[in-house]
Structure formats: structure tokens, C-alpha cells
Design a protein around this motif. Structure first.
Motif, short mmCIF file in Angstrom:
data_model
loop_
_atom_site.label_atom_id
_atom_site.label_comp_id
_atom_site.label_asym_id
_atom_site.label_seq_id
_atom_site.Cartn_x
_atom_site.Cartn_y
_atom_site.Cartn_z
N GLY A 60 0.85 -1.18 0.00
CA GLY A 60 0.00 0.00 0.00
C GLY A 60 0.89 1.23 0.00
N ILE A 63 -1.00 7.66 -0.09
CA ILE A 63 -0.59 8.88 0.63
C ILE A 63 0.32 8.52 1.82
CG2 ILE A 63 -1.40 10.87 1.95
CD1 ILE A 63 -4.09 10.57 0.37
N ALA A 84 4.41 -2.86 -3.00
CA ALA A 84 3.26 -3.45 -3.68
C ALA A 84 2.07 -2.51 -3.58
CB ALA A 84 2.90 -4.79 -3.04
N ASP A 85 1.35 -2.38 -4.67
CA ASP A 85 0.12 -1.58 -4.65
C ASP A 85 -0.81 -2.04 -5.76
OD1 ASP A 85 -0.62 1.29 -3.14
OD2 ASP A 85 -1.76 0.87 -4.96
N THR A 124 -2.48 -0.03 3.62
CA THR A 124 -3.66 -0.15 2.76
C THR A 124 -4.83 0.53 3.46
OG1 THR A 124 -4.47 -2.16 3.80
CG2 THR A 124 -2.85 -2.43 2.03
N ASP A 126 -8.26 0.63 5.55
CA ASP A 126 -8.44 -0.09 6.81
C ASP A 126 -9.01 -1.51 6.61
OD1 ASP A 126 -7.79 2.43 7.66
OD2 ASP A 126 -9.72 2.85 8.61
N LEU A 128 -8.53 -3.77 4.66
CA LEU A 128 -7.61 -4.84 4.25
C LEU A 128 -6.48 -5.07 5.25
CD1 LEU A 128 -7.74 -4.12 0.46
CD2 LEU A 128 -8.45 -6.25 1.58
N HIS A 129 -6.49 -4.36 6.37
CA HIS A 129 -5.43 -4.56 7.37
C HIS A 129 -5.42 -6.01 7.86
CE1 HIS A 129 -5.11 -0.01 8.63
NE2 HIS A 129 -4.78 -0.23 7.37
N VAL A 132 -4.09 -8.60 5.02
CA VAL A 132 -2.66 -8.48 4.71
C VAL A 132 -1.83 -8.89 5.95
CG1 VAL A 132 -0.84 -6.99 3.83
CG2 VAL A 132 -3.19 -6.65 3.04
N GLU A 146 -0.59 0.14 9.68
CA GLU A 146 -1.10 1.48 9.96
C GLU A 146 -2.33 1.44 10.86
OE1 GLU A 146 -0.66 4.43 10.14
OE2 GLU A 146 1.27 4.57 9.17
N LYS A 147 -2.54 2.56 11.51
CA LYS A 147 -3.74 2.73 12.33
C LYS A 147 -4.94 3.02 11.43
CE LYS A 147 -4.39 6.88 11.17
NZ LYS A 147 -5.65 7.24 10.52
N PRO A 148 -6.17 2.81 11.82
CA PRO A 148 -6.54 2.04 12.99
C PRO A 148 -6.21 0.59 12.71
CG PRO A 148 -8.49 2.45 11.68
CD PRO A 148 -7.37 3.17 11.01
N GLY A 173 0.33 1.67 13.75
CA GLY A 173 0.98 2.86 13.18
C GLY A 173 0.55 4.21 13.72
N PHE A 245 -12.49 4.31 -4.30
CA PHE A 245 -11.09 3.87 -4.19
C PHE A 245 -10.22 4.96 -3.58
CE2 PHE A 245 -6.78 3.21 -5.78
CZ PHE A 245 -6.57 1.91 -5.39
N TRP A 248 -11.80 6.35 0.13
CA TRP A 248 -12.38 5.22 0.86
C TRP A 248 -12.76 5.57 2.30
CZ3 TRP A 248 -9.51 4.24 5.09
CH2 TRP A 248 -8.15 4.57 5.05
N ASP A 261 -9.81 7.59 11.69
CA ASP A 261 -8.79 8.47 11.14
C ASP A 261 -8.12 9.31 12.23
OD1 ASP A 261 -7.46 9.12 8.74
OD2 ASP A 261 -8.37 11.10 8.77
N1 LIG Z 1 -0.31 7.18 10.94
C1 LIG Z 1 -0.80 8.20 10.27
O1 LIG Z 1 -0.58 9.36 10.62
C2 LIG Z 1 -1.62 7.95 9.05
C3 LIG Z 1 -1.85 8.99 8.15
C4 LIG Z 1 -2.61 8.71 7.03
C5 LIG Z 1 -3.14 7.44 6.83
N2 LIG Z 1 -2.89 6.46 7.74
C6 LIG Z 1 -3.44 5.11 7.51
O2 LIG Z 1 -2.71 4.54 6.43
C7 LIG Z 1 -3.58 3.67 5.69
C8 LIG Z 1 -3.56 4.12 4.22
O3 LIG Z 1 -4.09 5.43 4.12
P1 LIG Z 1 -3.78 6.35 2.84
O4 LIG Z 1 -4.24 7.69 3.14
O5 LIG Z 1 -2.39 6.15 2.42
O6 LIG Z 1 -4.75 5.69 1.75
P2 LIG Z 1 -4.52 5.67 0.17
O7 LIG Z 1 -5.82 5.33 -0.45
O8 LIG Z 1 -3.85 6.93 -0.26
O9 LIG Z 1 -3.49 4.49 -0.05
C9 LIG Z 1 -3.84 3.17 0.19
C10 LIG Z 1 -3.15 2.35 -0.88
O10 LIG Z 1 -3.28 0.98 -0.53
C11 LIG Z 1 -3.38 0.27 -1.77
N3 LIG Z 1 -3.94 -1.04 -1.49
C12 LIG Z 1 -5.17 -1.35 -1.01
N4 LIG Z 1 -5.29 -2.68 -0.88
C13 LIG Z 1 -4.11 -3.23 -1.30
C14 LIG Z 1 -3.64 -4.55 -1.41
N5 LIG Z 1 -4.40 -5.61 -1.09
N6 LIG Z 1 -2.38 -4.74 -1.89
C15 LIG Z 1 -1.61 -3.68 -2.23
N7 LIG Z 1 -2.02 -2.40 -2.14
C16 LIG Z 1 -3.26 -2.18 -1.68
C17 LIG Z 1 -4.26 1.14 -2.62
O11 LIG Z 1 -4.11 0.82 -3.99
C18 LIG Z 1 -3.76 2.53 -2.27
O12 LIG Z 1 -2.78 2.98 -3.16
C19 LIG Z 1 -4.94 3.76 6.35
O13 LIG Z 1 -5.11 2.70 7.23
C20 LIG Z 1 -4.88 5.07 7.10
O14 LIG Z 1 -5.74 5.11 8.22
C21 LIG Z 1 -2.14 6.70 8.83
#
Ligand SMILES: NC(=O)c1ccc[n+]([C@@H]2O[C@H](COP(=O)([O-])OP(=O)(O)OC[C@H]3O[C@@H](n4cnc5c(N)ncnc54)[C@H](O)[C@@H]3O)[C@@H](O)[C@H]2O)c1
Length: 461
Positions: A60, A63, A84-85, A124, A126, A128-129, A132, A146-148, A173, A245, A248, A261
């Protein structure tokens, strides 16, 4: 305050002075220490035996995944050996974030077969946490997720069970738990200077479309660039939808709204500062969707009142997040009987309260002069020795500029892999924080008080 809870718990810490940017920060990250004595199984090709860098793959790379990769680049004890993504463009983003040489794939399972991979970093959505994490643990990998930590209560307990039976290192995370800011707050709390704490207030506010997760949809988004079936494999069937997507977080099928979040960061912070590692016993939420009426499932204002157990007899946690006004930003306040501790995104402030015994005249205002004089005389007779003068000196600590708590959190994870010792935000800690999100959402959507039932490990109400 139950200080024994704190001392038993793992703490992965670095000194404040070592937190400066540049070479000193890199050295400090490499030297982070862990105090928890529990040993866990080593990876197949043990990094601790060889002294080599921890080899991890990133699953994942959206962002957060790219931010994690950028932070991981500054951590000298690990090396990314794959990304991987499901969205092919994000594989390019991962290379830009970490380095053009990392191998990439759309199917993370190909990395899990590799014996030279110690760990995975999962970012990824949430929902799919669980999948995976379970796949990675089954392959003998340690996990930073990552959290949650969980999308549902059942997911969380399945992850705890898998991690513990596989004797893996797991770190959730919420990176603030590794920050020197939270360590400073924990020390002040543990010192007893706050007296008894029965009320905690926590908030995190925003006021912009991005702050309400209205993220951009890139022009190349299509079923050709995104493996949609794999994205929704643990969610209800739905035709390809780029809004679902990329945004989400708006949908309960994949995310957890403000609970997952933002609440989770505040809950993790509360847990690490107080040393409480248990779910709330009860939660009541209110709120509403007032501004971002774009078809989302979740409110843009959510507030929850929790009952938490504590050594002092328990406290109320009032947690609120507003996406319609950013005043106040991120803030965690502990109101004790002898002082107040406020933790913001960059500072910790302790302010003592003046509770020196004194004659309180207000209640005598409706009495006669003679009664008032008698009351005063009796009070002074009962307090013959003048109390020591109140010392109003408080304490403030600010994060050094450029301090990266994510890099420290990653470093702590790598160190735990090397030493086979738990980190503070392990699977149990992460699960408890996530249960707080689920209690909040349950109460909001059921219009009812949510009760935590430890016997069945479910929410009732
Ligand atoms: N700790 C922090 O401060 C913080 C900040 C932002 C997000 N997060 C957490 O990070 C996680 C991701 O958030 P984000 O904002 O990056 O989302 P995002 O949508 O920008 O990125 C998620 C990525 O995961 C990929 N993905 C989904 N399922 C997959 C799989 N089975 N195999 C490979 N890739 C897969 C998607 O294609 C996508 O690119 C969430 O759980 C979010 O809560 C944490």
C-alpha cells in the motif's frame, strides 16, 4: 496513576537532545532503545544474527505509504526491498518516495514468499489490514500496520490471535506513541504532579476539503490501472468506482470515519500517557453530517464521551473531532486535581493549580459580620501553621524543528525485530485503541450507549 503499568510496558524511546535533525537525528533513530523483556520468534533469516539491515516491503503505497517510505529512508537500520500496490501509478510513486531500484508488484503475496524479507509495512485502506496482516504473519513476517489497526472488533481480535500464535513482532501505526513529546507527557503524568485525573478532553479539528478526505481523483484512474476486485475482496460487491477507491475513508465498507482516522491517534496518545491499556467500558457518541454532504457514510462532526478504568477510580474522556472549523487543531488535555497537562501537536505544557488551603469567604457573604469573623477565627484555629506558598512554576516542552516521529516509530519497529522484544504499540495496545473507534461509531450509528463486554469481546448496547 498506576506507575507499575507504565514500568511493565514496553517503551521505545530516544532522548530529547538526540532528536535534532540531520546526522544527530539519524544517529538517535539508530540508537532508540526498548525496555520490554518479552522475547518473540526470530524471522527465518534472522537479521539479529547477521547484524544486517532489516529488510522490509511496503504494502500500500498511497498517501501514507509514500510518507512512510520517505521517513524510512532516514532510518539507517532498515532497507526497503519491495513495494506493492493495486494501483499501478502508485508503484512509480513508491520508487519516487524511496528509490528507483526497489522492485514493485501489484500482488504483495509474491514478496511474502521471499525468505530474505523480514517484515512488511502495511498502509492499505483499513478494511484490508486484517487480510494483509494475516497473510504476512502466516509467511513468518513481522508487521507494522497502519492505524486504525482494525476495521471491525472481530478483525482486531483475529489479528491479535494470529500475531501471538505466530510469535511475530507487531506494531500499529500511531506514530505519536514513539514521540519524545508523548514520552515527556507520560513522565509528567507519572510524576503525580497532576494529582487525581478524572477528566480528559481530546480534540482534532480541520476545515478544508482535504481535511474532510475529499482527495483528488487522478485522470488515469480506471479498471486498467486499478485492481478493483482485489480492493473490494473483503468488502460488499460494488462496481468500479474511483471515488470509493481514492476517498475510501468516506465509506463504512472500507474505512472508519473520524473514529478510525483521528480518534485513534488521540486514544493511542491517551493510552501511552496514562499507561492504561484497556478498552473503555462505555461510550456515548453524538454528532452529525453538516457540511460535506457528498454521499459519505460518516459524520463530519463526532463527539464521544468514554468511561475509562484507572488506578484513581476511572476518568471520563471527551473526544471530539470537527471537520467544519479548525480552531484548536490537535489537543489532548488532562485535568487533574493539582494541575493540567496539555499536549498539542508540537508541545507539552504542565500548569499547576493553586489548591493551597485558604479561608473561602464567598460562602460567608450572606452572613452577619460576627458570623463571618467567627468562621474565619475557627478556620485559622484549625490551620495554625501557614501553608507553604504556592509555586506557580509550570513546565513547557516543544518538539525540535524537523523532528519526525514516524521515522522514530519505524526505527523502534526495526529494533524490536532485531531484539525480538515488544514495542509499546503492540497488537494488544493497537487493538484497544481501535476498539475505542468502534465503540464511538457503534454508539453514533445505533443512537445508543455502547457498552464494552470483555467476556464476549463484543460491543453491546
Ligand atoms: N499514521 C498516520 O498518521 C496515518 C496517516 C494517514 C493514513 N494512515 C493510515 O494509512 C492507511 C492508508 O491510508 P492512505 O491515506 O495512504 O490511503 P490511500 O488510499 O492513499 O493508499 C492506500 C493504498 O493501498 C493500496 N492497497 C489497497 N489494498 C491493497 C492490497 N491488497 N495490496 C496492495 N495495495 C493495496 C491502494 O491501492 C492505495 O494505493 C490507512 O489505514 C490510514 O488510516 C495513517
Amino acid at each position: 496513576m498506576n506507575t507499575s503499568q507504565i514500568s511493565r510496558r514496553s517503551f521505545v524511546r530516544m532522548s530529547a537532545g538526540a532528536a535534532a535533525v540531520g546526522a544527530a537525528a539519524k544517529a538517535a533513530i539508530a540508537n532508540a532503545t526498548i525496555l520490554q523483556p518479552t522475547s518473540l520468534a526470530a524471522p527465518q533469516d534472522s537479521a539479529s544474527d547477521s547484524g544486517r539491515k532489516i529488510r522490509f516491503v511496503s504494502i500500500g503505497t498511497g498517501i501514507r505509504g509514500c510518507d512512510l517510505l520517505r521517513s524510512a529512508r532516514t532510518v539507517p537500520t532498515g532497507i526497503c526491498v519491495g513495494a506493492a500496490d493495486l494501483y499501478s501509478t502508485r508503484l512509480t510513486a513508491a520508487k519516487e518516495a524511496y528509490g528507483a531500484d526497489i522492485p514493485t508488484t501489484g500482488d504483495y503475496r509474491t514478496f511474502l514468499d521471499r525468505k530474505d524479507v523480514d517484515a512488511v509495512i502495511i498502509a492499505t485502506s483499513d478494511h484490508l489490514h486484517r487480510r494483509v496482516t494475516l497473510d504476512a504473519v502466516a509467511a513468518g513476517k513481522d508487521v507494522y500496520c497502519e492505524k486504525p489497526m482494525s476495521h471491525t472488533v472481530a478483525d482486531g481480535f483475529a489479528m491479535v490471535e494470529a500475531v501471538q500464535s505466530g510469535r511475530r513482532i507487531f506494531q500499529a501505526g500511531s506514530q505519536r506513541v514513539s514521540s519524545i513529546l508523548y514520552e515527556k507527557a507520560r513522565q509528567i503524568y507519572a510524576s503525580g504532579r497532576l494529582g487525581q485525573v478524572h477528566f480528559v478532553d481530546a480534540q482534532w479539528n480541520r476545515n478544508s476539503p482535504g481535511g474532510a478526505w475529499v482527495y483528488p481523483i487522478p485522470p488515469d484512474a480506471s479498471p486498467q490501472t486499478i485492481d478493483w476486485d482485489r480492493f473490494i475482496q473483503d468488502a460488499p460487491p460494488h462496481p468500479f468506482d474511483p471515488i470509493r477507491f481514492f476517498r475510501w475513508r468516506l465509506f463504512a465498507d472500507y474505512g472508519s470515519g473520524l473514529g478510525g482516522d483521528l480518534f485513534v491517534h488521540l486514544l493511542s496518545g491517551m493510552q501511552v500517557i496514562t499507561g492504561i491499556n484497556a478498552p473503555a467500558t462505555r461510550a456515548y457518541s453524538s454528532g452529525g453530517l453538516y457540511h460535506f454532504k457528498d454521499g459519505r457514510d460518516f459524520p463530519d462532526l463526532l463527539e464521544t464521551i468514554y468511561d475509562y478504568p484507572s488506578a484513581d477510580g476511572g476518568f471520563q474522556l471527551h473526544l471530539h473531532c470537527n471537520q467544519n472549523n479548525a480552531d484548536g487543531d490537535e489537543r489532548l488535555s488532562f485535568f487533574g486535581s493539582t494541575g493540567t497537562l496539555v499536549v498539542t501537536g508540537r508541545s507539552v505544557t504542565f500548569t499547576p493549580q493553586n489548591v493551597t488551603p485558604q479561608f473561602e469567604g464567598y460562602g460567608w457573604n450572606g452572613m452577619t459580620q460576627a458570623q463571618r469573623q467567627q468562621g474565619m477565627d475557627e478556620w485559622h484555629a484549625a490551620h495554625p501553621t501557614p501553608p507553604p506558598p504556592f509555586d506557580p512554576t509550570g513546565e513547557t516542552f516543544s518538539l525540535p524543528k524537523g523532528y519526525d516521529d514516524t521515522a522514530v516509530h519505524i526505527s523502534n519497529f526495526f529494533r524490536a525485530i532485531e531484539t525480538r522484544q515488544h514495542v509499546v504499540e503492540d497488537e494488544v495496545f493497537g487493538n484497544h485503541a481501535a476498539i475505542g473507534c468502534h465503540l464511538a461509531n457503534y454508539s453514533y450509528f445505533h443512537h445508543n450507549v455502547a457498552m464494552w463486554d470483555p467476556a464476549t469481546k463484543t460491543i453491546k448496547g
